[in-house]
Design an enzyme around this catalytic site. Structure first.
Site, PDB file in Angstrom:
ATOM      1  CB  SER A   1      30.404   4.853  70.309  1.00 34.21           C
ATOM      2  OG  SER A   1      31.411   4.312  71.134  1.00 34.21           O
ATOM      3  CG  ASP A   2      26.942   6.299  75.981  1.00 39.41           C
ATOM      4  OD1 ASP A   2      27.929   6.220  76.739  1.00 39.41           O
ATOM      5  OD2 ASP A   2      25.797   6.584  76.405  1.00 39.41           O
ATOM      6  CD1 TRP A   3      32.776   4.201  78.938  1.00 36.39           C
ATOM      7  CD2 TRP A   3      32.306   5.685  77.340  1.00 36.39           C
ATOM      8  NE1 TRP A   3      33.771   5.160  78.928  1.00 36.39           N
ATOM      9  CE2 TRP A   3      33.505   6.072  77.964  1.00 36.39           C
ATOM     10  CE3 TRP A   3      31.850   6.468  76.282  1.00 36.39           C
ATOM     11  CZ2 TRP A   3      34.237   7.196  77.581  1.00 36.39           C
ATOM     12  CZ3 TRP A   3      32.577   7.601  75.900  1.00 36.39           C
ATOM     13  CH2 TRP A   3      33.744   7.943  76.544  1.00 36.39           C
ATOM     14  N   GLY A   4      30.298   1.518  74.733  1.00 32.75           N
ATOM     15  CA  GLY A   4      29.782   0.222  74.300  1.00 32.75           C
ATOM     16  C   GLY A   4      28.615   0.349  73.338  1.00 32.75           C
TER      17      GLY A   4
END
Ligand code: BGC
Length: 747
Positions: free
Chosen positions: A281-284
């Site tokens: 995933s992208d960060w968060g």
């Protein structure tokens, strides 16, 4: 018998055995760690390893732990090198730590790594402007080798969201508006990164085409347009490189978060494209446990809110089958095996900074685009020019770079002290000016001329200096960054006025642009020359001077259209989230018509078209011949023609091949399908053949048929256009394609 007296002896024996045994042939492979047998396939090795892992160990591999040191009160986890992401390894099984680092245009330093300086490459837009596969490979080799030499093993570089909107703050990290150009160039880059024994990432999957409200926006696009534009860029980038990781994006696509979008992750990426690596995933950007896991997300970054204890519980309660968790782990481990991370771990050592800076310079020299050169003002003649005014944009000390998570801490340090700005709890240092002085490089070209600098803050003073010089070179800039889009395409800080005043004082004015997005040029008629330098990187000053003085013939071509005005764009304004940052939709109604396809279909003349760029010499095109593909698919379409250098000096041109599909397909008027960059001496002519493989990952002759859910090729007449920009077509021909047949749908 074990006795106290014998203890020291036994300890020494154990230590010796632990050193010797792993090196005894057959020991590691045959007994304790059979997955270390290099003769097995990455999948077989991963299978052996997954079988030996406990549930907790599996969970540990599928999420990260905090490692970036820029948040208030932050404590870095032991073992992390302070990159963007850290996934601790498992010592008992010899699984290495995953040390992940941002690497779009060089190795980043967002945390507090003490030795975090790295080579700043020119922006990805500059890389793409080279239209040069070899340069893209070299660009990637800098990223791969520096990732490795800083001790990291997963590079988070490789942005390929399409420039649907020229105001997007991250376009400088991406590869332009055309899926085939973007995918082809990025694939070379990613291949090079992985050739250094690093896992590379392609991101942000998918349609993260604006930064405004990126956590809340739904990018809405019809299925056909999705497959033929934004997803096609990924398909090429991924299939032509074998990249190991895909990063899903913050936004939603057609209402579903990308990181729990089963259509994107399971159906398209894993099933249709056969992707064997892992989705992080992208960060968060993870929003659920069961849904995300079942929809195809394999790793939550940078923490384990959903894929830590919550996933463990979901597996124990059989909401997520163990087989799915095993598959997530398998994907991660097989990719680490395939890249060589187990067998040939990264180790910290000095960077090959000199070689890397040379590459950065070469990319910039080939990626800068000459947009205007009235009266042949450029190249400047070093032996006849006596006085030059260099104005603006800190050109005395450096060149600009783009901001956000792709920010590199340049070798040699900041040319201008950056500001420290808090966004939420994250501290950003920006803007960063790379320490490569155009002024110094220009002075070295003309040691006997008077080369004076004016900061460009007092316009009257700048104009005065320009008036007393033979030539005025105005450096102007537009800073873009992750997390924000541009409100418009005008140069900020009234720089249009600076240019106007300088140009009014000196008829021989050259504008050098350092920017991340296209800019409007209301002063274009007033100046004699314009050089698009993008964000020029570690040796930008030198590369710019080499072009201005003709040591290097400019050969870059625009990978993104420059509009005349924002009212010519599909959207007058880039859409902002509603107050309170609620959910909102951006309907990409232009669909297939991204970039130049929009302008052509709408009969709008851009300021500078896609594919455009001048040289110091001129070229002619002639003798087009077309060979159709064989019906059995064993040979490709061949587009052959002569290119001749008709000017008075050596130079390079990009011969671009566009195709117009039969009108029954309802496609935009033309699409880029191939190109060749040709280097020719004065007077030299060369027969060029551009090969178009109908079966390639770019699906050059096909359209996405929503009836059969598959790529399809229409029978009919295909128009072929050859030129050196999307608007400068020099040769045309037709190909009659019959019995093309369809392709099977997604299984
Ligand atoms: C960006 C990603 C990046 C990640 C880690 C996010 O804000 O969108 O591109 O890889 O941060 O730095």
């Amino acid at each position: 018998m074990f006795t106290r007296e014998r203890e020291p002896f036994l300890k020494v024996l154990l230590i010796l055995l632990s050193v010797i045994l792993p090196n005894v042939p057959g020991f590691a492979q045959g007994t304790t760690r059979p997955w270390m047998d290099k003769s097995l396939s990455p999948d077989a090795r991963a299978d052996l390893l997954v079988k030996r892992m406990t549930l907790d160990e599996k969970i540990q591999v599928v999420h990260g732990l905090p490692s970036m040191g820029f948040s208030a009160g932050f404590k870095r986890v032991a073992g992390s090198l302070g990159g963007d992401g850290f996934v601790p390894g498992i010592l008992r099984l010899g699984i290495p730590d995953q040390q992940q680092i941002g690497a779009g245009v060089g190795i980043t330093n967002l945390g507090q790594r003490v030795h975090g300086q790295a080579t700043t490459l020119p922006s990805s837009l500059a890389e793409t402007s080279t239209w040069d596969r070899k340069m893209a490979y070299d660009f990637g080799s800098v990223i791969g080798s520096e990732t490795r030499d800083e001790g990291f093993n997963v590079s988070l570089g490789g942005g390929i969201d399409l420039a649907r909107d020229p105001r997007c703050g991250r376009n400088f990290e991406y590869h332009g508006e055309d899926p085939i150009l973007a995918g082809t160039i990025l694939a070379q880059e990613l291949r090079a990164v992985q050739d250094q024994g690093i896992v590379a990432t392609i991101k942000h999957y998918a349609v993260n085409d604006q930064e405004s409200g990126r956590f809340y926006v739904s990018s809405n696009l019809n299925w056909r347009a999705l497959r033929e534009t934004d997803l096609l860029a990924f398909e090429i980038g991924l299939k032509d490189s074998g990249v190991g990781a895909v990063m899903c994006s913050y936004n939603r696509v057609n209402d579903v978060y990308s990181c729990q979008n089963s259509y994107l992750l399971n159906d398209v990426l894993k099933l249709d494209w056969g992707f064997k690596g892992w989705v992080m995933s992208d960060w968060g950007a993870t929003h659920s446990t069961v849904n995300a896991a079942l929809s195809g997300l394999d790793q939550e970054m940078p923490t384990g809110v959903y894929f830590g204890d919550a996933l463990k519980k979901a597996v124990e309660e059989r909401e997520v089958p163990m087989s799915r968790l095993d598959n997530m782990v398998h994907r991660i481990l097989r990719t680490l095996f395939a890249a060589g991370v187990f067998d040939n771990p990264s180790a910290v050592k000095p960077l090959g900074a000199q070689v890397d800076a040379d590459i950065a310079q070469r990319v910039e020299e080939r990626g800068a685009v000459l947009l205007k050169n009235a009266g042949g003002l450029l190249p400047l003649n070093a032996s006849t020019v006596h006085s030059i005014a260099v104005i603006g944009s800190h050109a005395d000390v450096g060149v600009l770079s783009g901001g956000g998570s792709a920010q590199v801490d340049p070798i040699g340090g900041d040319a201008v002290p950056p500001k420290r700005v808090l966004h939420g709890s994250a501290l950003f240092v920006h803007p960063v000016w790379d320490p490569s002085s155009p002024l110094k490089a220009i002075r070295e070209e003309v040691p006997n001329a008077a080369v004076k600098y004016d900061a460009g803050t007092d316009f009257a003073a700048a104009a005065k200096l320009a008036a007393s010089s033979e030539v005025a070179i105005v450096f102007v800039h537009q800073w873009t960054r992750e997390g924000a889009d541009l409100p418009n395409l005008s140069l900020p800080d009234n720089q249009d006025q600076l240019i106007r005043q300088v140009a009014a004082a000196n008829p021989h004015t050259v504008v050098v642009l350092e920017n991340g997005d296209p800019v409007l040029m209301p002063w274009l008629d007033d100046v004699q020359a314009v050089l698009e330098a993008w964000y020029p990187g570690q040796r930008g000053g030198l590369a710019i001077a080499n072009i201005l003085f003709g040591k290097f013939d400019p050969s870059g071509k625009l990978p993104i259209t420059f509009p005349m005005s924002e009212s010519d764009l599909p959207r007058r304004h880039i859409q902002q989230p509603p107050p309170g940052e609620g959910y909102f939709d951006v309907d990409y109604m232009e669909g297939l018509k991204v970039g130049y396809k929009w302008y052509e279909a709408s009969h709008i003349k851009p300021l500078f078209p896609f594919g455009y760029g001048l040289s110091y010499t001129t070229f002619s095109f002639s003798n087009l011949t077309l060979t159709p593909a064989s019906t059995d698919g064993s040979s490709d379409v061949q587009v052959s023609f002569d290119v001749k250098n008709t000017g008075s000096r050596a130079g390079a041109d990009v011969a671009e091949v566009y195709i117009g599909l039969p009108s029954s397909t309802d496609e935009p008027p033309q699409r880029l399908v191939g190109w060749a960059k040709v280097h020719l001496d004065r007077g030299q002519s060369h027969r060029v053949t551009v090969t178009i493989n109908p079966q390639a990952a770019s699906h050059p002759l096909s359209f996405w048929n929503t009836d059969v859910l598959g790529w399809d090729t229409a029978n009919g007449v295909y128009k072929i256009y050859v030129g050196d920009s999307s608007q400068d077509i020099h040769l045309t021909g037709t190909l009659d394609v019959q019995h093309a047949g369809g392709r099977p749908a997604i299984p």
